[in-house]
Design an enzyme around this catalytic site. Structure first.
Site, PDB file in Angstrom:
ATOM      1  N   CYS A  77       0.630  -1.059   0.076  1.00 22.22           N
ATOM      2  CA  CYS A  77       0.388  -0.290   0.305  1.00 22.22           C
ATOM      3  C   CYS A  77       1.083   1.506   0.174  1.00 22.22           C
ATOM      4  O   CYS A  77       1.311   1.768  -1.070  1.00 22.22           O
ATOM      5  CB  CYS A  77      -0.664   0.236   0.983  1.00 22.22           C
ATOM      6  SG  CYS A  77      -2.225   1.340   0.875  1.00 22.22           S
ATOM      7  N   HIS A 175      -3.942  -5.262  -0.416  1.00 11.14           N
ATOM      8  CA  HIS A 175      -3.357  -5.361   0.738  1.00 11.14           C
ATOM      9  C   HIS A 175      -3.597  -7.370   0.682  1.00 11.14           C
ATOM     10  O   HIS A 175      -4.491  -7.715   1.501  1.00 11.14           O
ATOM     11  CB  HIS A 175      -3.991  -5.143   2.357  1.00 11.14           C
ATOM     12  CG  HIS A 175      -3.537  -3.587   2.555  1.00 11.14           C
ATOM     13  ND1 HIS A 175      -3.030  -3.182   3.404  1.00 11.14           N
ATOM     14  CD2 HIS A 175      -4.650  -2.615   1.824  1.00 11.14           C
ATOM     15  CE1 HIS A 175      -2.833  -2.216   2.934  1.00 11.14           C
ATOM     16  NE2 HIS A 175      -4.706  -1.209   2.959  1.00 11.14           N
ATOM     17  N   GLU A 177      -1.976  -8.759   3.066  1.00 11.59           N
ATOM     18  CA  GLU A 177      -2.872  -9.750   4.061  1.00 11.59           C
ATOM     19  C   GLU A 177      -4.265  -9.804   4.699  1.00 11.59           C
ATOM     20  O   GLU A 177      -4.858 -10.931   5.377  1.00 11.59           O
ATOM     21  CB  GLU A 177      -1.896  -9.305   5.314  1.00 11.59           C
ATOM     22  CG  GLU A 177      -2.181  -7.638   6.017  1.00 11.59           C
ATOM     23  CD  GLU A 177      -2.346  -6.502   4.812  1.00 11.59           C
ATOM     24  OE1 GLU A 177      -2.167  -5.741   4.981  1.00 11.59           O
ATOM     25  OE2 GLU A 177      -2.020  -6.914   3.149  1.00 11.59           O
TER      26      GLU A 177
END
Length: 193
Positions: A77, A175, A177
């Site tokens: 990001c 993202h 994750e």
């Protein structure tokens, strides 16, 4: 494997740490230059505003350290955006790793882009086993322009670079994750680079 998440005060680092825990790896949070240099793999996260994040990097000397790293580094990001030449956000000079600039989406679309969108035109071992048009989770108002280092693209008003790679440096605008099974696969691939 020694995995370090750079902790410079501008990252949603807990969710990244938990994502690696789920894969069976313990990631260390650190802003210590020696600890970072000795890592096998490095995550460079970022959430928030570019100029204040860059100020924090400069205060800790990490702005000089990061571009010299030789092991695989993954910017996520804002981390990826700070690795570019320049961002319009706060008129901020970047680390100059990726040879592209970061621009703001126009007011013709909802800003920030928030939610799930697809990645395509995948190149690089970072995406091994990830299908074209897989959905990833994004939250951003600024985007990286296309360049020779683009390894994935996404459409939102325009087609932009949603992932970049230069030598040992990788960046994702999305993202991983927070991107379910496919995101976890990308993190696993990064660990296997």
């Amino acid at each position: 494997m020694k995995l370090v998440i750079i902790n410079y005060g501008a990252g949603n680092i807990k969710s990244i740490q938990f994502a690696f825990n789920r894969l069976g790896y313990n990631a260390i949070l650190s802003n210590d230059a020696e600890e970072i240099k000795s890592a096998d793999k490095i995550i460079f996260p970022g959430v928030g505003e570019a100029s204040s994040a860059m100020k924090m990097l400069k205060e800790s000397g990490l702005d000089k350290l990061i571009p010299t790293l030789k092991q695989p580094v993954l910017g996520i990001c804002l981390g990826m955006q700070l690795m570019c030449l320049h961002t319009e956000e706060g008129d901020t000079e970047g680390l100059g790793i990726f040879q592209t600039k970061v621009k703001r989406f126009s007011d013709n679309v909802k800003v920030p882009q928030m939610g799930w969108n697809v990645i395509k035109e995948l190149k690089s071992d970072l995406f091994k086993g990830v299908k074209e048009n897989e959905y990833m989770y994004l939250v951003h108002s600024y985007y990286a322009e296309h360049c020779n280092e683009t390894i994935a693209t996404t459409d939102y008003e325009i087609n932009y670079a949603s992932a970049l790679q230069h030598e040992n440096f990788y960046g994702t605008q999305f993202h991983p994750e927070k991107s379910s099974v496919s995101g976890a696969k990308i993190l696993q691939n990064f660990l296997e680079l």
